[in-house]
Design a protein around this motif. Structure first.
Motif, PDB file in Angstrom:
ATOM      1  N   ASP A 137      38.723  39.871  40.386  1.00  0.00           N
ATOM      2  CA  ASP A 137      38.161  38.642  39.805  1.00  0.00           C
ATOM      3  C   ASP A 137      38.363  38.612  38.284  1.00  0.00           C
ATOM      4  N   LYS A 138      38.122  39.738  37.635  1.00  0.00           N
ATOM      5  CA  LYS A 138      38.289  39.787  36.179  1.00  0.00           C
ATOM      6  C   LYS A 138      39.743  39.537  35.780  1.00  0.00           C
ATOM      7  N   GLU A 141      40.479  35.904  36.037  1.00  0.00           N
ATOM      8  CA  GLU A 141      39.923  35.181  34.886  1.00  0.00           C
ATOM      9  C   GLU A 141      40.834  35.306  33.672  1.00  0.00           C
ATOM     10  N   ARG A 144      43.709  33.057  34.215  1.00  0.00           N
ATOM     11  CA  ARG A 144      43.303  31.660  34.006  1.00  0.00           C
ATOM     12  C   ARG A 144      43.274  31.331  32.515  1.00  0.00           C
ATOM     13  N   LYS A 145      42.696  32.240  31.718  1.00  0.00           N
ATOM     14  CA  LYS A 145      42.592  32.001  30.279  1.00  0.00           C
ATOM     15  C   LYS A 145      43.973  31.931  29.633  1.00  0.00           C
TER      16      LYS A 145
END
Length: 432
Positions: A137-138, A141, A144-145
């Motif tokens: 998940d990290k 993220e 995504r960023k």
């Protein structure tokens, strides 16, 4: 040939060599005869000049060549007889010719004797981390960023917004270099600007202007303004909020999953994360072992080897600077900067060689193959990468060295006091 060895220091040696002049003269004459067969000398046909004339033209050069070869051979033979391990290159100094022998002294250093300390007395740290859903998940993220887009908003500036401003700065009413800009973009509240500048812009809206004072730190990189107070006028021209992509089929496709399957995307990300985590854990474990070995086995190092290593590091630094567009002729690389690094590398090389030799930790073919296959996994066509490595023995030198280092690391862990340390994902990946 006579040889006499003298110990000048812990690693320094002097070898006095005496080579019979008759042996040298005979070798010079023999070579001159060979030269005479093809020598081109004005006034004579090729190969027909008298030996005396050939000697006048080529004698000095031939004698220098013979002396060099004889000294090198004598030194090599004496080193073998004395069972010496020469470190670096010897320095030769000829003595005045007396009697029937050519005498020369060779100054050099020898490798230190490496006597390994008891491994059970040292402590090494083994880092641990298990990749789970949270780590996947990290990573998502972060991905995504990296694909963030910005949309204009009509509200006050918030942390994380991309802001475009015009600003003008003065000190005692006078503009200063770098103190003004138009259409300057930065991320608000992200530390890209000095704190007072950031604070002034946060809460402003598009079209608003503000004047505020800013105190430059005493250690600010701009020496002309360091420690001074400036007055700034800033106008916000645009405020854009970050918008991260949704974790959906389109997002998966941007990561190379052609059918947009999100579950497949997560599996691919997990594999990549596991591979990277394994690599970083291995690197940390290796560094812990290497540092412990160096600390536990202090060595007197040959200056010649350290100098050679400094030279290599300087050349590497120059090549790196050139690749970044720097002119190394105008930006010299001081050798002393690399002295400690060179000493550590030389010391570690000597220690590792002894650990490998005394414990038979040489790389096995299956270990090298496994490392090559792991390298290949990161490419689109792994089989071709594996084939490329095995097409040349030189290409396998890197994987073989890594396999040997892995053997040393695991051997040390099996003998030393091992302390296991569980790391967080952010700590290992450098995000902490």
């Amino acid at each position: 040939m006579q040889a006499q060895l003298e110990t000048l220091g812990q690693l320094e040696r002097r070898l006095d060599l005496a080579i019979p002049m008759g042996e040298i003269d005979a070798a010079v004459e023999d070579r001159l005869k060979r030269v005479a067969r093809t020598a081109r000398i004005q006034g004579f046909r090729p190969g027909k000049a008298p030996l005396k004339i050939v000697a006048q033209n080529y004698g000095f050069q031939v004698r220098e060549e013979v002396l060099g070869e004889k000294v090198e051979a004598a030194f090599s033979n004496a080193v073998k007889e004395q069972q010496l391990r020469v470190a670096g290159y010897p320095q030769f100094q000829a003595q005045p010719i007396e009697g029937d022998a050519f005498k020369v002294s060779a100054h050099f250093e020898v490798y230190p004797e490496v006597v390994l300390s008891d491994l059970s007395s040292i402590e090494v740290e083994r880092p641990l981390l298990t990749v789970g859903e949270a780590e996947v998940d990290k990573t998502i993220e972060i991905l995504r960023k990296q694909r963030t887009r910005f949309e204009r908003v009509e509200r006050e500036v918030q942390k994380g917004d991309r802001v475009i401003v015009d600003f003008k700065g003065t000190i005692d009413g006078t503009p200063f270099a770098g103190g003004s800009a138009d259409n300057f973009a930065f991320m608000a509240g992200e530390g890209q600007m000095l704190p007072e500048f950031d604070s002034a812009v946060l809460g402003m809206k598009e079209g608003e202007s503000k004047t505020f004072d800013l105190n430059f730190p005493a250690d600010y990189q701009g020496a002309d303004v360091a420690g001074k107070t400036a007055s700034f006028e800033v106008t916000v021209k645009n405020v854009a909020a970050p918008v991260l992509p949704e974790v959906d089929a389109d997002f998966a496709r941007t990561l190379g999953v052609e059918d947009g399957d999100v579950a497949k995307m997560r599996d691919e990300i997990r594999k990549n994360v596991e591979r990277e985590v394994k690599r970083r854990l291995s690197a940390r474990a290796k560094e812990s072992v290497m540092s412990a070995l160096v600390a536990a086995n202090p060595l007197e190092l040959p200056r010649a080897l350290v100098s050679l290593e400094i030279g290599r590091l300087v050349e590497q630094a120059k090549e790196e600077m050139k690749s970044r567009g720097f002119d190394t002729s105008k930006l010299p690389v001081p050798p002393q900067v690399f002295e400690e690094q060179a000493k550590r590398r030389v010391s570690l090389g000597l220690i590792l060689a002894e650990v490998v030799r005394s414990n038979e930790l040489q790389a096995k073919p299956e270990q090298i193959k496994r490392i090559v296959e792991e390298f290949a996994e990161a490419y689109e066509h792994p089989a071709e990468v594996v084939k490329w490595y095995y097409a040349s023995q030189d290409r396998l030198d890197g994987p073989e060295a890594l396999a040997i280092e892995d053997n040393v690391v695991e051997f040390v862990f099996s003998k030393a006091k091992t302390v296991e340390k569980t790391l967080s994902f952010d700590e290992l990946m450098g995000n902490a």
